[in-house]
Design a protein around this motif. Structure first.
Motif, PDB file in Angstrom:
ATOM      1  N   MET A 141      -3.409   6.940  -1.359  1.00  0.00           N
ATOM      2  CA  MET A 141      -2.498   8.004  -1.011  1.00  0.00           C
ATOM      3  C   MET A 141      -1.206   7.820  -1.824  1.00  0.00           C
ATOM      4  SD  MET A 141      -0.499   8.525   2.568  1.00  0.00           S
ATOM      5  CE  MET A 141      -1.503   9.702   3.386  1.00  0.00           C
ATOM      6  N   PRO A 142      -0.789   8.815  -2.573  1.00  0.00           N
ATOM      7  CA  PRO A 142       0.446   8.709  -3.347  1.00  0.00           C
ATOM      8  C   PRO A 142       1.669   8.679  -2.423  1.00  0.00           C
ATOM      9  CG  PRO A 142      -0.807  10.686  -3.956  1.00  0.00           C
ATOM     10  CD  PRO A 142      -1.496  10.049  -2.805  1.00  0.00           C
ATOM     11  N   VAL A 143       2.679   7.920  -2.844  1.00  0.00           N
ATOM     12  CA  VAL A 143       3.928   7.846  -2.086  1.00  0.00           C
ATOM     13  C   VAL A 143       5.099   7.878  -3.054  1.00  0.00           C
ATOM     14  CG1 VAL A 143       2.927   6.512  -0.188  1.00  0.00           C
ATOM     15  CG2 VAL A 143       3.973   5.332  -2.099  1.00  0.00           C
TER      16      VAL A 143
END
Length: 168
Positions: free
Chosen positions: A1-3
């Motif tokens: 998941m990109p953050v």
């Protein structure tokens, strides 16, 4: 998941781990402890290498008994005269020691020797190779370049006597 990560003071190194903490205060405490540990590690591994500005304080504290020098000159005659002149400089507390003299540009191997020996590099009418300059910056090695022998002798004497100007 990109953050998206915000609030960093610098770019993390490859392999650095991220931790999730409950608030900013805890994050600041952890960061402060890590910075303190890094400073201590840098000091132990030679972050504070010898410079002409630091020599007198170390002499007063009894930490330094000799000032080690690596000399690089444009011609062999200049290297010989510099090594002879600087090798004779002695005070009550400390003496100079020429650990290497040579002809040509200051090289990366000269910088690595100076770093390992806690020495200062004196360049006389010569240049500093790009890789040597980068290594010197990384290893915190002091490279001094001169065109007049008497200026080299004066700076070394002044450093040993604690009178070197800080803007040199």
């Amino acid at each position: 998941m990109p953050v998206r990560v915000t609030g960093l003071n610098g770019v993390p190194q490859a392999g650095d781990s991220f931790m999730v903490v409950k608030d900013d205060q805890e994050a600041r405490e952890i960061a402060g402890k890590r910075m303190q540990l890094k400073r201590e590690h840098d000091i132990r591994r030679g972050f504070g290498r010898a410079t002409l500005e630091k020599i007198y304080e170390q002499i007063k504290d009894g930490q330094v008994k000799e000032l080690r020098l690596v000399i690089k000159a444009d011609v062999d005659g200049s290297a010989e005269v510099l090594a002879d002149t600087l090798g004779k400089i002695v005070t009550d507390e400390v003496r100079t020691l020429v650990i290497r003299k040579g002809v040509g540009a200051v090289s990366e191997s000269d910088v690595l020797l100076a770093a390992a020996s806690d020495a200062i590099i004196i360049g006389f009418n010569t240049s500093v190779e790009l890789r040597a300059r980068e290594t010197a910056a990384r290893e915190k090695v002091d490279i001094r370049q001169y065109n007049i022998i008497y200026e080299v002798e004066k700076d070394i004497r002044n450093a040993l006597e604690g009178m070197l100007a800080h803007d040199v």
